[in-house]
Design an enzyme around this catalytic site. Structure first.
Site, PDB file in Angstrom:
ATOM      1  N   GLU A  33       0.848  -1.204   0.000  1.00 18.45           N
ATOM      2  CA  GLU A  33       0.000   0.000   0.000  1.00 18.45           C
ATOM      3  C   GLU A  33       0.875   1.242   0.000  1.00 18.45           C
ATOM      4  OE1 GLU A  33      -3.419   0.831  -0.145  1.00 18.45           O
ATOM      5  OE2 GLU A  33      -2.459   2.786  -0.194  1.00 18.45           O
ATOM      6  N   THR A  41      -9.466   4.161  -0.346  1.00 14.19           N
ATOM      7  CA  THR A  41     -10.364   5.314  -0.439  1.00 14.19           C
ATOM      8  C   THR A  41     -11.470   5.198   0.602  1.00 14.19           C
ATOM      9  OG1 THR A  41      -9.942   5.520  -2.807  1.00 14.19           O
ATOM     10  CG2 THR A  41     -11.973   6.512  -1.988  1.00 14.19           C
ATOM     11  N   CYS A  42     -12.057   4.009   0.718  1.00 11.76           N
ATOM     12  CA  CYS A  42     -13.206   3.792   1.604  1.00 11.76           C
ATOM     13  C   CYS A  42     -12.948   4.286   3.026  1.00 11.76           C
ATOM     14  CB  CYS A  42     -13.553   2.310   1.610  1.00 11.76           C
ATOM     15  SG  CYS A  42     -14.782   1.871   2.834  1.00 11.76           S
ATOM     16  N   GLY A 176     -23.154  16.913 -10.480  1.00 12.23           N
ATOM     17  CA  GLY A 176     -23.444  15.478 -10.483  1.00 12.23           C
ATOM     18  C   GLY A 176     -24.364  15.087  -9.331  1.00 12.23           C
ATOM     19  N   GLY A 178     -25.243  12.197  -8.220  1.00  7.52           N
ATOM     20  CA  GLY A 178     -25.039  10.785  -7.893  1.00  7.52           C
ATOM     21  C   GLY A 178     -24.871  10.639  -6.389  1.00  7.52           C
ATOM     22  N   VAL A 179     -24.307   9.505  -5.999  1.00  7.18           N
ATOM     23  CA  VAL A 179     -24.212   9.181  -4.573  1.00  7.18           C
ATOM     24  C   VAL A 179     -23.354  10.190  -3.813  1.00  7.18           C
ATOM     25  CG1 VAL A 179     -23.788   7.294  -2.987  1.00  7.18           C
ATOM     26  CG2 VAL A 179     -24.260   6.798  -5.364  1.00  7.18           C
ATOM     27  N   ALA A 316     -17.552  -0.707  -2.183  1.00  8.78           N
ATOM     28  CA  ALA A 316     -16.610  -1.401  -1.300  1.00  8.78           C
ATOM     29  C   ALA A 316     -17.011  -2.863  -1.105  1.00  8.78           C
ATOM     30  CB  ALA A 316     -16.556  -0.691   0.050  1.00  8.78           C
ATOM     31  N   HIS A 440     -42.256  -6.273  16.737  1.00  5.29           N
ATOM     32  CA  HIS A 440     -42.983  -5.003  16.777  1.00  5.29           C
ATOM     33  C   HIS A 440     -42.526  -4.220  18.001  1.00  5.29           C
ATOM     34  CE1 HIS A 440     -46.221  -2.123  16.413  1.00  5.29           C
ATOM     35  NE2 HIS A 440     -46.482  -2.296  17.701  1.00  5.29           N
TER      36      HIS A 440
END
Ligand code: NAI
Length: 461
Positions: A33, A41-42, A176, A178-179, A316, A440
């Protein structure tokens, strides 16, 4: 020269999970790494820090909007953004250190540096040369660039810069819908920014179930988001402390300009393979830069690839599952990933989650299906916590009742979706969920009610 059964390049969710599983399967493993910390990144600049900021800003929103209604009176807390950033960094540190611990526990060799594949079964890191029967590329992705827009991570930021702004901007333009755009937009909207989202297509979160997209957009508008849809951003110019965004209406061609303190570019991500030496060793990639694989094997023997660098959703958990599968394949077992049952979650409030087919996809396939829907307004627990907005929608085969997909907007949607994932893995019918006792009062009763709505009907609707 150190020699391994497997060398993994990249310690994101794909790479580190593969490393641990391979070690558990008795293989000699090294994981290389380049970043100082593990987790990719995560953990460092993605899922985890964004969830910390989403949590903190949600708490603030609750204090501002709902505390008084519950009899919690008094001064609403103010935002100390530096402290919030420290909290976020602490969460990241705990998680990245956790991976260090897991590597030690499982005897995975962690090697620091940027790797290059220099020959058959050979990887070079700085002046170290390592050998392995199997090399796995798990190098992830990086934000896509946009023509006419230069990211300086100060005024014009990617998701990385958006997670580390020095202060809450007064105005934020997000490119954008997006997410990333909607999650980070939510953080800053809740903290007081005026947020405008510019999206190229005519709807937000393209690819998701159409009904969810519309209801979700309505909900975000109520929270104060502004949307400009069907607009292509042409350029972003920066002044000392501001940016000017020029966008064009795709139908009329009309150009408009908008000022912002910060502009977030969230127009997707691209595979990251820089410096790996893929061309020299002949690893084939497609036009989108993704490494071509067959059963996660690349075009070069002994080299595998997983996660964001190959095809499929950049998630991920998809990378993690591929990591486990490849570890099993290398250990001589049969690895498997069910790509039809990979859930997707957007961690906004309300939360969005989906798995399987959308109604649009079923229509396109000409498949006979039925819809069971239930609104969270009929769920006692949701109403008690101010989260009666949204619904559960289950799509099932018209004849066999087999569950084909599920789309959720509401409290803990990202947790609830997994009941459906398990059911789908077992080839369950909607009736199987409808006949399963659900505690419940829980949000999960709404899932059961949607399943009941695929048959005789929901009880509380
Ligand atoms: P995305 O692909 O989700 O959305 C990008 C959006 O930008 C699209 O709606 C697209 O139409 C729009 N767009 C593209 N060019 C444009 C232009 N010139 N002007 C205006 N709009 C434009 O990409 P995003 O949000 O950047 O996320 C990247 C990846 O990271 C995705 O694959 C996502 O799934 C993943 N991710 C997942 C998260 C989660 O699971 N909760 C959180 C964050 C990221």
């Amino acid at each position: 020269m150190p020699s391994y059964d497997v060398i993994i390049i990249g310690a994101g969710p794909g790479g580190y999970v593969l490393a641990i599983r391979a070690a558990q399967l008795g293989l000699k493993v090294a994981c290389i790494e380049g970043r100082e910390t593990l987790g990719g990144t995560c953990l460092n600049v993605g899922c985890i820090p964004s969830k910390a900021l989403l949590h903190a800003s949600h708490m603030y929103h609750e204090a501002e909007h709902n505390f008084a209604a519950m009899g919690l009176v008094g001064k609403t807390p103010s935002v100390d953004f530096t402290k919030m950033q420290e909290y976020k960094s602490g969460v990241v540190e705990q998680n990245t250190k956790g991976i260090d611990f897991l590597f030690k526990k499982n005897k995975v060799d962690r090697i620091k540096g940027w790797a290059r594949i220099t020959g058959k079964g050979e990887v070079t890191v700085g002046d170290k040369v390592l050998q392995a029967a199997n090399i796995v590329i798990a190098t992830g992705s990086t934000p896509a660039s946009l023509k006419g827009v230069e990211v300086d991570e100060k005024i014009v930021v990617s998701s990385t810069g958006a997670l580390a702004l020095p202060k809450v901007p007064k105005t934020l333009v997000v490119i954008g819908a997006g997410v990333i755009g909607l999650e980070m937009g939510s953080v800053y909207r809740r903290l007081g920014s005026e947020v405008t989202v510019i999206e190229y297509l005519d709807q937000i979160t393209p690819g998701m179930d159409g009904e969810i997209c519309k209801t979700f957009q309505r909900s975000l508008k109520k929270q104060g988001f502004s949307f400009i849809l069907g607009a292509a951003v042409q350029k972003v110019e920066t002044r000392k402390t501001k940016a000017i965004v020029t966008y064009q209406n795709r139908k009329s061609g009309e150009e408009t300009q908008l000022d912002a303190d910060v502009v977030l570019v969230a127009t997707g991500r691209v595979p990251f393979t820089d410096g790996l030496g893929l061309d020299e060793i002949g690893v084939k990639r497609n036009a989108r830069g993704q490494i071509e694989t067959d059963g996660w094997k690349t075009s070069v023997e002994g080299i595998w690839a997983i996660g964001d660098v190959i095809q499929g959703p950049m998630l991920a958990h998809k990378a993690e599952d591929e990591g486990v599968a490849v570890a099993e394949c290398i250990a001589g077992q049969k690895g498997h990933v069910n790509y039809g049952i990979i859930p997707g979650v957007i961690y906004t409030t309300p939360e969005i989650a989906s798995v399987g087919m959308t109604e649009e996809q079923l229509k396109e396939q000409g498949r006979a299906y039925k819809v069971g829907k239930f609104s969270f307004m009929g769920n006692a627990r949701a109403k008690a916590v101010f989260q009666g907005e949204g619904f559960v929608k289950i799509l099932a085969d018209a004849k066999t009742d087999r569950i084909l997909g599920c789309h959720l907007m509401g409290p803990s949607a990202g947790e609830l979706i997994h009941e459906i994932c398990v059911a789908m893995e077992f080839g369950a019918a909607a009736e199987d969920i409808a006949r399963t006792c659900h505690a419940h009062p829980t949000f999960s009763e709404a899932v059961r009610e949607a399943a009941l709505a695929c048959g005789l009907g929901a009880i509380h609707a």
